[in-house]
Design a protein around this motif. Structure first.
Motif, PDB file in Angstrom:
ATOM      1  N   ARG A 169       0.860  -1.181   0.000  1.00 16.11           N
ATOM      2  CA  ARG A 169       0.000   0.000   0.000  1.00 16.11           C
ATOM      3  C   ARG A 169       0.907   1.246   0.000  1.00 16.11           C
ATOM      4  O   ARG A 169       1.721   1.441   0.900  1.00 16.11           O
ATOM      5  CB  ARG A 169      -0.894  -0.007   1.229  1.00 16.11           C
ATOM      6  CG  ARG A 169      -1.847   1.173   1.355  1.00 16.11           C
ATOM      7  CD  ARG A 169      -2.847   0.924   2.490  1.00 16.11           C
ATOM      8  NE  ARG A 169      -2.136   0.547   3.709  1.00 16.11           N
ATOM      9  CZ  ARG A 169      -1.640   1.413   4.585  1.00 16.11           C
ATOM     10  NH1 ARG A 169      -1.776   2.711   4.368  1.00 16.11           N
ATOM     11  NH2 ARG A 169      -1.030   0.992   5.678  1.00 16.11           N
ATOM     12  N   LEU A 170       0.788   2.101  -1.032  1.00 19.09           N
ATOM     13  CA  LEU A 170       1.591   3.309  -1.133  1.00 19.09           C
ATOM     14  C   LEU A 170       1.103   4.323  -0.094  1.00 19.09           C
ATOM     15  O   LEU A 170      -0.017   4.827  -0.175  1.00 19.09           O
ATOM     16  CB  LEU A 170       1.499   3.905  -2.540  1.00 19.09           C
ATOM     17  CG  LEU A 170       2.317   5.183  -2.797  1.00 19.09           C
ATOM     18  CD1 LEU A 170       3.808   4.919  -2.640  1.00 19.09           C
ATOM     19  CD2 LEU A 170       2.018   5.724  -4.200  1.00 19.09           C
ATOM     20  N   THR A 171       1.947   4.615   0.877  1.00 19.57           N
ATOM     21  CA  THR A 171       1.569   5.544   1.944  1.00 19.57           C
ATOM     22  C   THR A 171       2.154   6.938   1.759  1.00 19.57           C
ATOM     23  O   THR A 171       1.610   7.910   2.277  1.00 19.57           O
ATOM     24  CB  THR A 171       2.027   4.996   3.306  1.00 19.57           C
ATOM     25  OG1 THR A 171       3.448   4.834   3.290  1.00 19.57           O
ATOM     26  CG2 THR A 171       1.370   3.652   3.582  1.00 19.57           C
ATOM     27  N   ARG A 172       3.259   7.022   1.053  1.00 16.75           N
ATOM     28  CA  ARG A 172       3.896   8.329   0.870  1.00 16.75           C
ATOM     29  C   ARG A 172       4.729   8.297  -0.395  1.00 16.75           C
ATOM     30  O   ARG A 172       5.376   7.299  -0.702  1.00 16.75           O
ATOM     31  CB  ARG A 172       4.787   8.662   2.069  1.00 16.75           C
ATOM     32  CG  ARG A 172       5.499  10.009   1.982  1.00 16.75           C
ATOM     33  CD  ARG A 172       6.581  10.115   3.059  1.00 16.75           C
ATOM     34  NE  ARG A 172       7.553   9.050   2.957  1.00 16.75           N
ATOM     35  CZ  ARG A 172       8.596   9.061   2.137  1.00 16.75           C
ATOM     36  NH1 ARG A 172       8.777  10.079   1.292  1.00 16.75           N
ATOM     37  NH2 ARG A 172       9.449   8.049   2.114  1.00 16.75           N
ATOM     38  N   ALA A 173       4.746   9.410  -1.125  1.00 17.55           N
ATOM     39  CA  ALA A 173       5.572   9.543  -2.324  1.00 17.55           C
ATOM     40  C   ALA A 173       5.910  11.009  -2.520  1.00 17.55           C
ATOM     41  O   ALA A 173       5.091  11.893  -2.216  1.00 17.55           O
ATOM     42  CB  ALA A 173       4.868   8.986  -3.554  1.00 17.55           C
ATOM     43  N   SER A 174       7.093  11.258  -3.009  1.00 22.27           N
ATOM     44  CA  SER A 174       7.511  12.639  -3.269  1.00 22.27           C
ATOM     45  C   SER A 174       8.394  12.669  -4.505  1.00 22.27           C
ATOM     46  O   SER A 174       9.074  11.685  -4.831  1.00 22.27           O
ATOM     47  CB  SER A 174       8.257  13.233  -2.067  1.00 22.27           C
ATOM     48  OG  SER A 174       9.463  12.533  -1.831  1.00 22.27           O
ATOM     49  N   MET A 175       8.408  13.801  -5.169  1.00 17.70           N
ATOM     50  CA  MET A 175       9.211  13.970  -6.378  1.00 17.70           C
ATOM     51  C   MET A 175       9.684  15.418  -6.450  1.00 17.70           C
ATOM     52  O   MET A 175       8.935  16.352  -6.151  1.00 17.70           O
ATOM     53  CB  MET A 175       8.397  13.613  -7.620  1.00 17.70           C
ATOM     54  CG  MET A 175       9.182  13.766  -8.926  1.00 17.70           C
ATOM     55  SD  MET A 175       8.273  13.196 -10.386  1.00 17.70           S
ATOM     56  CE  MET A 175       6.879  14.312 -10.341  1.00 17.70           C
ATOM     57  N   ASN A 176      10.938  15.578  -6.836  1.00 20.25           N
ATOM     58  CA  ASN A 176      11.529  16.905  -7.018  1.00 20.25           C
ATOM     59  C   ASN A 176      12.221  16.942  -8.373  1.00 20.25           C
ATOM     60  O   ASN A 176      13.016  16.053  -8.695  1.00 20.25           O
ATOM     61  CB  ASN A 176      12.539  17.214  -5.918  1.00 20.25           C
ATOM     62  CG  ASN A 176      11.884  17.363  -4.560  1.00 20.25           C
ATOM     63  OD1 ASN A 176      11.358  18.403  -4.228  1.00 20.25           O
ATOM     64  ND2 ASN A 176      11.906  16.292  -3.777  1.00 20.25           N
ATOM     65  N   ILE A 177      11.927  17.976  -9.141  1.00 22.35           N
ATOM     66  CA  ILE A 177      12.521  18.153 -10.463  1.00 22.35           C
ATOM     67  C   ILE A 177      13.090  19.560 -10.534  1.00 22.35           C
ATOM     68  O   ILE A 177      12.411  20.533 -10.195  1.00 22.35           O
ATOM     69  CB  ILE A 177      11.496  17.945 -11.587  1.00 22.35           C
ATOM     70  CG1 ILE A 177      10.879  16.542 -11.508  1.00 22.35           C
ATOM     71  CG2 ILE A 177      12.138  18.161 -12.946  1.00 22.35           C
ATOM     72  CD1 ILE A 177       9.791  16.317 -12.519  1.00 22.35           C
ATOM     73  N   SER A 178      14.311  19.674 -10.963  1.00 27.11           N
ATOM     74  CA  SER A 178      14.940  20.986 -11.173  1.00 27.11           C
ATOM     75  C   SER A 178      15.554  21.023 -12.556  1.00 27.11           C
ATOM     76  O   SER A 178      16.116  20.032 -13.023  1.00 27.11           O
ATOM     77  CB  SER A 178      15.996  21.262 -10.101  1.00 27.11           C
ATOM     78  OG  SER A 178      17.033  20.306 -10.161  1.00 27.11           O
ATOM     79  N   TYR A 179      15.449  22.162 -13.186  1.00 22.76           N
ATOM     80  CA  TYR A 179      15.915  22.303 -14.561  1.00 22.76           C
ATOM     81  C   TYR A 179      16.548  23.676 -14.717  1.00 22.76           C
ATOM     82  O   TYR A 179      15.987  24.688 -14.295  1.00 22.76           O
ATOM     83  CB  TYR A 179      14.745  22.144 -15.535  1.00 22.76           C
ATOM     84  CG  TYR A 179      15.123  22.276 -16.992  1.00 22.76           C
ATOM     85  CD1 TYR A 179      15.981  21.368 -17.591  1.00 22.76           C
ATOM     86  CD2 TYR A 179      14.600  23.303 -17.771  1.00 22.76           C
ATOM     87  CE1 TYR A 179      16.324  21.492 -18.929  1.00 22.76           C
ATOM     88  CE2 TYR A 179      14.924  23.426 -19.114  1.00 22.76           C
ATOM     89  CZ  TYR A 179      15.794  22.513 -19.680  1.00 22.76           C
ATOM     90  OH  TYR A 179      16.135  22.637 -20.998  1.00 22.76           O
ATOM     91  N   SER A 180      17.726  23.721 -15.301  1.00 22.97           N
ATOM     92  CA  SER A 180      18.439  24.977 -15.506  1.00 22.97           C
ATOM     93  C   SER A 180      19.052  24.982 -16.895  1.00 22.97           C
ATOM     94  O   SER A 180      19.673  24.002 -17.311  1.00 22.97           O
ATOM     95  CB  SER A 180      19.532  25.148 -14.437  1.00 22.97           C
ATOM     96  OG  SER A 180      20.271  26.321 -14.671  1.00 22.97           O
ATOM     97  N   ILE A 181      18.871  26.070 -17.615  1.00 23.60           N
ATOM     98  CA  ILE A 181      19.397  26.177 -18.971  1.00 23.60           C
ATOM     99  C   ILE A 181      19.737  27.633 -19.242  1.00 23.60           C
ATOM    100  O   ILE A 181      19.116  28.552 -18.697  1.00 23.60           O
ATOM    101  CB  ILE A 181      18.362  25.661 -20.006  1.00 23.60           C
ATOM    102  CG1 ILE A 181      18.982  25.605 -21.407  1.00 23.60           C
ATOM    103  CG2 ILE A 181      17.110  26.505 -19.994  1.00 23.60           C
ATOM    104  CD1 ILE A 181      18.075  24.958 -22.432  1.00 23.60           C
ATOM    105  N   THR A 182      20.741  27.853 -20.064  1.00 22.39           N
ATOM    106  CA  THR A 182      21.146  29.191 -20.479  1.00 22.39           C
ATOM    107  C   THR A 182      21.359  29.195 -21.981  1.00 22.39           C
ATOM    108  O   THR A 182      21.506  28.141 -22.610  1.00 22.39           O
ATOM    109  CB  THR A 182      22.446  29.633 -19.775  1.00 22.39           C
ATOM    110  OG1 THR A 182      23.499  28.750 -20.171  1.00 22.39           O
ATOM    111  CG2 THR A 182      22.293  29.601 -18.261  1.00 22.39           C
ATOM    112  N   SER A 183      21.365  30.375 -22.559  1.00 18.84           N
ATOM    113  CA  SER A 183      21.676  30.481 -23.985  1.00 18.84           C
ATOM    114  C   SER A 183      23.137  30.137 -24.215  1.00 18.84           C
ATOM    115  O   SER A 183      23.960  30.178 -23.311  1.00 18.84           O
ATOM    116  CB  SER A 183      21.379  31.906 -24.478  1.00 18.84           C
ATOM    117  OG  SER A 183      22.183  32.824 -23.787  1.00 18.84           O
TER     118      SER A 183
END
Length: 899
Positions: free
Chosen positions: A718-732
């Protein structure tokens, strides 16, 4: 006939002399020049120029010391490109085209130079070409002072000079902001000596465009001491040759370089809650070559005030650091009104770093950030906007020492602080002592190779002693905060060994012995009168000991799937690291007592509530499982010249762990924890996730029951907890991230030291009044009409949390943050930071930023359009640190005070 012979001989001698002068054009020639009194009169120059700076001549007519004979002290060297003409009648030497004259430390270069060897004066001017354009302006240099005028007259004996339309550049700096160039122009300049000049109709500017400055300060008469100061009479500012009301009856311009003590000009404004104010006014004091002190303050007409102190110090190859103290007494409304309020806030920041090479066996470091929990939210400083989103303040001050003996001894003293700005709770250790003795192998030689289980037996000694305090920020540094302090120490002796089985399996075995000391214990008894348990504190030393045994076995499994070198994805590689461990600990019931409640005996330990808690009453026998995974791929490189394939990471980590407790009465199987992470898009996007899988079911009330979830009609887990973090960085491609980070380094360091993020997702900590431009674009820049390159950068951060421990099946956190900057032109840049909370359905802290480089000036605008911290801030001022106090600031404040 005899007289003709004498005349012929005289003519021959004259011709030989002229020929000798022409032949020795570039050679040094001593001139018998007699010094005369300075009688230079300049048309249009006031007679009183410099009189207010002169001293009276001694009226004593008799002097026993004979005056020195005026004469040149060294030889004059001169040369010219076109011609050198000697006029015996005028007793002058004329030098044409790229003429140069050198005398001691004086250099003079010009298009034309006239040297009068009777009066010991020299005149230098320009040449006019065929188009009527003047070229080869005179360049006068004496020592380190340089002047570029239209024309100049200089006397070698008195070293006085008159200079027309002079231009010079002086390096100068104020306070801790480094140095800049101050360009000095004057219609007429009188050089009194090596260190004093008198100016008439002068201009002062820091503009890079010296031919047509976009602004300047006009001075009528002034005394100029190079590299020291300019003292002027009436002065006023011109912008684009238009006079402005910015004027002073007299002015003082320091021209010294390096750090200089002086006043810091305040900012004027109006606050709707606190009235008119003066902000950031104060004094800067360079203490010595290694430290400085900056003191500023605020004053409001309703009685509010603030005080700030900042000191930076640095000793090369030893240590460096900064100290900041901020105090504000904020008054809302006026006394007698119902909305009157008073709030005192403060913040202390200390940063100290030691150079590792200064003392390799001893190290001291400090990172302190403590104060009022509502300091950043109540402070109206623009610089503190990003820190309003920070929920935690933390500090650490530590000293560590190593005694290089055998076995090596290490010990350290640390003071820590952790503060929740939302609740105001503070946890501190004042202090923590840690010590350890180097790991020793009693059954192996000190320098030999250790083989087998016996030779790998090792042991170590560790000790940790703490004085832990839990309080709230309203009681900080007050006697009440020390009453509930917990004091204790823990001594640990681990004994371990490791060896291999069947070549591929690594086995480790060992145990740990602990001896725990405490300064007080707690007896418990049941009181029928209050129908509750009473805890009695027993002061005095007490101790208990505990121990455990453990063993683990693990290996590494490699799996490779080859697809062929002709394919784009040539192979996959999967690495697994499974491990199984077992731990055992006995019951320590000898440290437990009982009390009677409702005819029942209740077990308790007198060590409950102490610093390190009580030993376990129950026997422990548990086994745990873990599996670590990584997945890589080998792909063909896009570069056709590459000789090897490129490795990319598909999954940097994918971990599973769980455990089973044989001695537990219920819930013997622990939930399965899952965590992992990867990076994609050339490592520009980072993805991390975690979750918890529970094998046990819930009853109708949502409580966990000791029954398998699959037996209760559900799935295996039984899934009781879940978390996700996404970070994205871009430059010219052309936008140098390193350059941008360097320009924002000071602001980001301030936010990071305050406990916030080191990026601008919560906005930038901009301090417009003190910002310095290291790479100034004061001159002309390449700004094409049809520009195809606009440098930009973009950052995203997404976080989501799922909660289902009691069948709530909800997304407890779901937010997206972003920030970006774009340079529309070489002088225009804009930026934005914002985000959206999908759970609370609202925007996070939003900030718009605009900046315009106006050559000598800069314009900045920051706007938070809505929310708790709604405000705007406009700044227009000179970039140079010399005239940084010439500025205009305007700002808005929140309609109501934040409490």
């Amino acid at each position: 006939m005899q007289s003709n012979k004498h005349f012929l001989l005289f003519a021959i001698l004259v011709l030989l002399g002229i020929y000798s002068l022409q032949a020795q054009e570039d050679q040094v020639q001593p001139l018998p020049i007699k010094a005369l009194k300075d009688t230079i009169i300049v048309p249009g120059l006031p007679d009183d120029l410099g009189k207010e700076f002169q001293t009276e001549i001694d009226s004593v007519s008799t002097d026993t010391i004979a005056p020195k004979r005026n004469s040149l002290l060294s030889k004059i060297e001169y040369k010219a490109k076109d011609s050198i003409k000697l006029s015996q009648k005028e007793q002058k030497i004329y030098l044409y085209n790229e003429a140069e004259v050198y005398y001691e430390d004086t250099e003079l270069k010009a298009g034309i130079i006239v040297l009068d060897y009777i009066t010991n004066e020299v005149y230098a001017g320009r040449l006019k070409d065929s188009l009527g354009v003047y070229t080869q302006h005179p360049h006068f240099k004496q020592g380190t002072n340089e002047v570029t005028p239209d024309s100049i007259r200089f006397n070698f004996d008195t070293e006085k000079a008159l200079i027309w339309n002079s231009r010079s550049s002086q390096e100068a700096g104020l306070g801790s902001f480094g140095s800049d160039a101050m360009n000095v122009f004057a219609k007429v300049t009188k050089k009194e000596n090596d260190s004093v000049y008198f100016l008439y109709e002068g201009k002062l500017t820091t503009s890079k465009d010296t031919a047509d400055p976009d602004y300047y300060i006009r001075i009528r008469k002034a005394k100029f001491v190079p590299k020291k100061k300019i003292i002027a009479g009436f002065s006023n500012m011109y912008i684009a040759d238009v006079p402005t009301p910015i004027a002073l009856p007299f002015a003082y311009f320091p021209m010294t370089t390096g750090r200089t003590a002086g006043l810091i000009f305040p900012t004027f404004g109006n606050d709707p809650n606190r009235g008119y104010f003066l902000q950031n006014g104060g004094y800067y004091l360079p203490i010595d070559d290694y430290a400085d002190l900056r003191m500023t303050g605020d004053f409001y007409t309703n009685g509010s005030y603030g005080f700030r102190m900042q000191s930076a110090y640095r000793v090369r190859y030893k240590f460096n650091g900064t100290v900041r103290f901020n105090y504000e007494n904020l008054v809302t409304s006026q006394k007698g009104f119902s909305d009157y309020g008073r709030n005192t806030i403060f913040n202390i920041q200390v940063s100290h770093a030691q150079d590792p090479k200064s003392n390799p066996n001893s190290r001291f470091s400090a990172s302190v950030n403590l104060g009022s929990s509502n300091y950043y939210t109540n402070s109206l400083k623009q610089q503190n906007i990003p820190n309003t989103q920070n929920n935690t303040l933390s500090s650490s001050v530590s000293y560590n020492k190593t005694i290089p003996t055998f076995p090596m001894i290490n010990f350290g003293i640390t003071a820590t602080h952790s503060q929740n700005t939302r609740t105001g709770n503070i946890d501190m250790t004042l202090p923590t002592f840690t010590g350890s003795v180097e790991r020793i192998f009693p059954f192996a030689k000190r320098d030999g190779i250790k083989k087998g289980a016996i030779q790998n037996i090792n042991m170590q000694y560790n000790v940790r002693a703490e004085n832990r305090i839990s309080t709230v920020d309203s009681l900080i540094f007050k006697p009440q905060m020390f009453k509930e302090a917990k004091i204790g120490a823990r001594h640990t002796i681990p004994l371990n060994t490791n060896f291999k089985i069947a070549k591929y399996f690594s086995v480790s075995m060992g145990g740990t012995y602990e001896d725990v000391w405490t300064a007080k214990t707690f007896n418990q008894r049941y009181d029928e009168a209050i129908n509750g348990v009473v805890r009695d504190t027993v002061s005095g030393f007490d101790r208990y000991n505990r121990y455990n045994l453990s063993t683990s076995i693990g290996t590494t499994v490699y799996g490779t799937f080859n697809r062929g070198e002709h394919r784009k994805v040539q192979a996959f590689r999967h690495v697994m690291r499974p491990s199984i461990s077992y731990s055992w600990a006995p019951s320590f019931d000898q440290f437990y007592d009982t009390y009677e409640r409702d005819d029942e005996l209740v077990d308790y330990s007198r060590f409950e509530g102490t610093l390190y808690g009580a030993p376990s009453l129950n026997k422990s026998s548990a086994i745990s499982f873990s599996l670590q995974n990584t997945l890589e791929a080998k792909v063909r490189d896009r570069d056709s010249t590459a000789t090897e394939a490129k490795k990319i990471s598909i999954l940097k980590s994918l971990n599973f762990s769980t455990g089973y407790n044989f001695q537990a009465d219920e819930f013997k199987l622990q939930p399965v924890s899952v965590s992992g992470g990867t990076s994609i898009l050339d490592n520009k996007m980072s993805i991390n996730f975690s979750g918890s899988l529970d094998p046990y079911a819930l009853d109708n009330a949502g409580n966990r029951v000791d029954e398998w979830n699959i037996n209760n009609g559900g799935s295996l887990f039984r899934l009781t907890r879940a978390s996700m973090n996404i970070s994205y960085s871009i430059t010219s491609d052309i936008f140098s991230k390193e350059k941008q980070d360097e320009q924002n380094k000071e602001a980001r360091d301030y936010v990071a030291q305050s406990g916030g993020r080191d990026d601008d997702l919560f906005g930038k900590a901009e301090n417009f009044s003190e910002r310095q431009y290291k790479d100034d674009k004061g001159g002309d820049v390449d700004n094409p009409v049809y520009g195809t390159k606009m440098p930009w950068d973009l950052r995203f951060a997404y976080a989501a949390t799922y909660s289902n421990a009691r069948r709530q099946n909800e997304i407890s956190n779901n937010s997206l943050m972003f920030s970006g900057n774009i340079q529309l032109s070489p002088r225009w840049s804009v930026g934005v930071s914002s985000g959206y909370d999908f759970v609370n359905k609202g925007f996070t802290l939003t900030q718009f930023r605009f900046a315009r480089d106006l050559k000598s000036f800069r314009m900045d605008f920051s706007w938070t359009p809505f929310g708790t911290y709604e405000r705007w801030y406009f700044f227009l001022g000179i970039k140079s640190s010399i005239l940084q106090d010439i500025k205009w600031e305007s700002r808005s404040q929140p309609p109501v005070s934040i409490q």
